[in-house]
Design an enzyme around this catalytic site. Structure first.
Site, mmCIF file in Angstrom:
data_model
loop_
_atom_site.group_PDB
_atom_site.id
_atom_site.type_symbol
_atom_site.label_atom_id
_atom_site.label_comp_id
_atom_site.label_asym_id
_atom_site.label_seq_id
_atom_site.Cartn_x
_atom_site.Cartn_y
_atom_site.Cartn_z
ATOM 1 N N TYR A 32 -17.326 15.874 -15.302
ATOM 2 C CA TYR A 32 -17.583 14.799 -15.089
ATOM 3 C C TYR A 32 -18.567 14.476 -14.010
ATOM 4 O O TYR A 32 -18.371 14.884 -12.917
ATOM 5 C CB TYR A 32 -16.391 13.791 -15.074
ATOM 6 C CG TYR A 32 -16.754 12.100 -14.797
ATOM 7 C CD1 TYR A 32 -17.583 11.560 -15.536
ATOM 8 C CD2 TYR A 32 -16.121 11.683 -13.771
ATOM 9 C CE1 TYR A 32 -17.897 10.146 -15.331
ATOM 10 C CE2 TYR A 32 -16.602 10.202 -13.337
ATOM 11 C CZ TYR A 32 -17.659 9.791 -14.278
ATOM 12 O OH TYR A 32 -18.018 8.418 -13.828
ATOM 13 N N ASP B 47 -7.948 19.133 -13.842
ATOM 14 C CA ASP B 47 -8.229 17.414 -14.708
ATOM 15 C C ASP B 47 -7.617 17.447 -16.061
ATOM 16 O O ASP B 47 -8.626 18.113 -17.029
ATOM 17 C CB ASP B 47 -9.508 16.949 -14.339
ATOM 18 C CG ASP B 47 -9.880 15.718 -14.761
ATOM 19 O OD1 ASP B 47 -9.440 15.185 -15.569
ATOM 20 O OD2 ASP B 47 -11.058 15.336 -14.281
ATOM 21 N N LYS C 125 -8.339 6.623 -19.170
ATOM 22 C CA LYS C 125 -8.865 6.910 -20.156
ATOM 23 C C LYS C 125 -7.368 6.974 -21.182
ATOM 24 O O LYS C 125 -6.865 5.844 -21.584
ATOM 25 C CB LYS C 125 -9.444 8.370 -20.354
ATOM 26 C CG LYS C 125 -10.206 8.463 -19.205
ATOM 27 C CD LYS C 125 -11.670 7.618 -19.467
ATOM 28 C CE LYS C 125 -12.868 7.587 -18.570
ATOM 29 N NZ LYS C 125 -12.999 7.186 -17.182
ATOM 30 N N ARG D 191 0.771 -1.233 -0.125
ATOM 31 C CA ARG D 191 0.057 0.000 -0.073
ATOM 32 C C ARG D 191 0.863 1.364 -0.063
ATOM 33 O O ARG D 191 0.426 2.292 -0.542
ATOM 34 C CB ARG D 191 -0.861 0.034 1.094
ATOM 35 C CG ARG D 191 -1.491 1.269 1.343
ATOM 36 C CD ARG D 191 -2.924 1.322 2.498
ATOM 37 N NE ARG D 191 -2.985 0.331 3.507
ATOM 38 C CZ ARG D 191 -2.133 0.486 4.410
ATOM 39 N NH1 ARG D 191 -1.223 1.754 4.717
ATOM 40 N NH2 ARG D 191 -2.187 -0.249 5.458
HETATM 41 O O1 P1T Z 1 -13.564 6.568 -13.792
HETATM 42 P P1 P1T Z 1 -12.403 7.146 -13.259
HETATM 43 O O2 P1T Z 1 -11.235 6.568 -13.434
HETATM 44 O O3 P1T Z 1 -12.558 7.173 -11.457
HETATM 45 O O4 P1T Z 1 -12.160 8.651 -13.482
HETATM 46 C C1 P1T Z 1 -13.081 9.676 -13.125
HETATM 47 C C2 P1T Z 1 -13.180 10.849 -14.065
HETATM 48 C C3 P1T Z 1 -12.389 11.800 -13.721
HETATM 49 N N1 P1T Z 1 -12.364 12.936 -14.769
HETATM 50 C C4 P1T Z 1 -12.712 12.745 -15.964
HETATM 51 C C5 P1T Z 1 -12.720 13.965 -16.959
HETATM 52 C C6 P1T Z 1 -13.643 11.897 -16.249
HETATM 53 O O5 P1T Z 1 -13.880 11.866 -17.456
HETATM 54 C C7 P1T Z 1 -13.738 10.673 -15.379
HETATM 55 C C8 P1T Z 1 -14.292 9.526 -15.885
HETATM 56 N N2 P1T Z 1 -15.305 9.570 -17.040
HETATM 57 C C9 P1T Z 1 -15.975 8.737 -17.338
HETATM 58 C C10 P1T Z 1 -16.281 7.504 -17.044
HETATM 59 C C11 P1T Z 1 -16.729 9.204 -18.698
HETATM 60 O O6 P1T Z 1 -17.425 8.292 -19.401
HETATM 61 O O7 P1T Z 1 -16.985 10.139 -18.640
#
Ligand code: P1T
Length: 379
Positions: free
Chosen positions: A98, A170, A195, A46
């Site tokens: 998001y 972000d 992503k 961790r």
């Molecule tokens: O899904 P995760 O890895 O926890 O990330 C969250 C997140 C944070 N910031 C942005 C700009 C994002 O697009 C996302 C996750 N977004 C999607 C799952 C989506 O389809 O838009």
């Protein structure tokens, strides 16, 4: 080192044990000690894991930071930033973001006494109207999800510095191939590495990168104390994904442009949102802070008909109807009923997330196949 070299070599060393070129996957929770505290730098996974550590160095390298941190998801990474705050603190955030981030802010952290202001930041000076002595964080998505608004990072960073407020960006939609927020004055850059950084829709992960040593120390403390770290298999996959980030992004941008141009000229389409279009309201800012305009494109149909939008997304043959974005394959989503359903309809519509809005994550397939798919689905 130039960016295209950093994606492959940044922060990386060959394995010390056998010289393996790719980092070994250290699938272990713990490490042998010769005497209490007598270890080789790794104590418990961790806290530290060599595969994760290699990834964290790669994150820092591609974002021009000094410290990288890898988390179990993008939201876990944002959650760690919010844990820098205390009850009574205030956050100013982009109003288009998001849906899961909005949900984390409003359904979890508002209950802990943190106040959020969701505002349009396209005119960055507007941010100052919301700053007071309790303001501790400005949270910016740029381009925003799903409306592809562009926020001026340099001006926002100047405002943040002037008022001694942290600026977090972000950078999920842009990736460091297109923009490097730390160089533009941000304090923290965050990714849903699920992503474009991972790039193959095969993992869920978050990343933070900072320059400042003190801030890094606080975030590492939170990462270890809260424990939302990624596992070594996923760290390996993300490292592998990052090695092709630059060539994938180049094609995402080319295909994004082709798709946006096709949609602009389609008689059934009302609005097309892509920062590379000259009539995009923030096109000039996008040009000044981004190297290209990315592969995310949103659009609405004339008449704003919900059923028609659903039919289009159901009709796609190459674009897959799915949440998420940033993988090699093209995806389509309907934000109002999918990724942004957690935002109340009234707030959604104020920022443009209307019933006919469709969001495309344009992949790296052949451009002519993508255009043909759009044509048959919309026609
Ligand atoms: O899904 P995760 O890895 O926890 O990330 C969250 C997140 C944070 N910031 C942005 C700009 C994002 O697009 C996302 C996750 N977004 C999607 C799952 C989506 O389809 O838009």
């Amino acid at each position: 080192m130039k960016f295209n070299t950093k994606t492959i070599h940044g922060g990386q060393e060959h394995d010390l044990a056998f010289g393996s070129v790719m980092p070994p996957i250290y699938q272990t929770s713990t490490y042998a000690q010769s005497t209490p505290g007598g270890h080789k730098g790794y104590e418990y996974s961790r806290t530290h894991n060599p595969t994760r550590h290699a990834l964290e160095k790669a994150f820092a390298s591609i974002e021009n930071g000094n410290h990288g941190l890898a988390f179990a998801s993008g939201l876990a990474a944002i959650d760690a930033i919010l844990k820098l705050l205390q009850s009574g603190d205030e956050v100013i955030s982009t109003n288009d973001l998001y849906g899961g981030t909005y949900r984390l802010f409003t359904k979890i952290y508002e209950d802990f006494g943190i106040k959020f202001h969701f505002i349009g930041m396209e005119n960055a000076e507007h941010i100052e109207d919301y700053i007071n002595e309790n303001t501790k964080l400005i949270w910016v998505e740029t381009p925003t999800n799903p409306m592809l608004n562009i926020i001026d990072i340099v001006t926002t960073a100047q405002i943040a510095k002037k008022h001694n407020v942290l600026l977090g960006v972000d950078n999920t939609f842009a990736t460091p191939y297109l923009q490097q927020p730390l160089d533009l004055g941000a304090d923290i850059v965050m990714h849903s590495a699920t992503k474009y950084l991972g790039g193959h829709s095969d993992l869920v992960m978050g990343a933070l990168v900072v320059k400042d040593n003190g801030l890094a120390e606080r975030l590492y403390f939170i990462q270890n104390a809260s424990g939302a770290v990624c596992g070594p298999q996923d760290a390996f996959l993300a490292l592998r994904g990052i090695k092709t980030l630059h060539i994938r992004m180049q094609r995402h941008c080319e295909n994004g442009k082709a798709v946006a141009t096709y949609l602009v000229n389609h008689p059934k389409i009302e609005n097309v949102y892509w920062p590379g279009l000259e009539n995009h309201p923030n096109h000039e800012v996008a040009k000044s802070q981004m190297n290209d305009f990315g592969g995310m494109v949103s659009f609405t149909t004339k008449g704003n008909n919900y059923e028609e939008a659903i039919k289009i997304v159901e009709n796609f043959k190459i674009f897959t109807l799915a949440e998420s974005l940033g993988g090699v394959e093209s995806l389509a989503g309907h934000p109002a009923s999918m990724t942004h359903a957690s935002i109340p309809k009234e707030n959604r519509e104020k920022t443009g997330i209307v019933d006919s809005l469709i969001r495309l994550s344009v992949g790296i397939e052949d451009e002519t196949d993508l255009i043909a798919d759009l044509k048959q689905a919309i026609d």
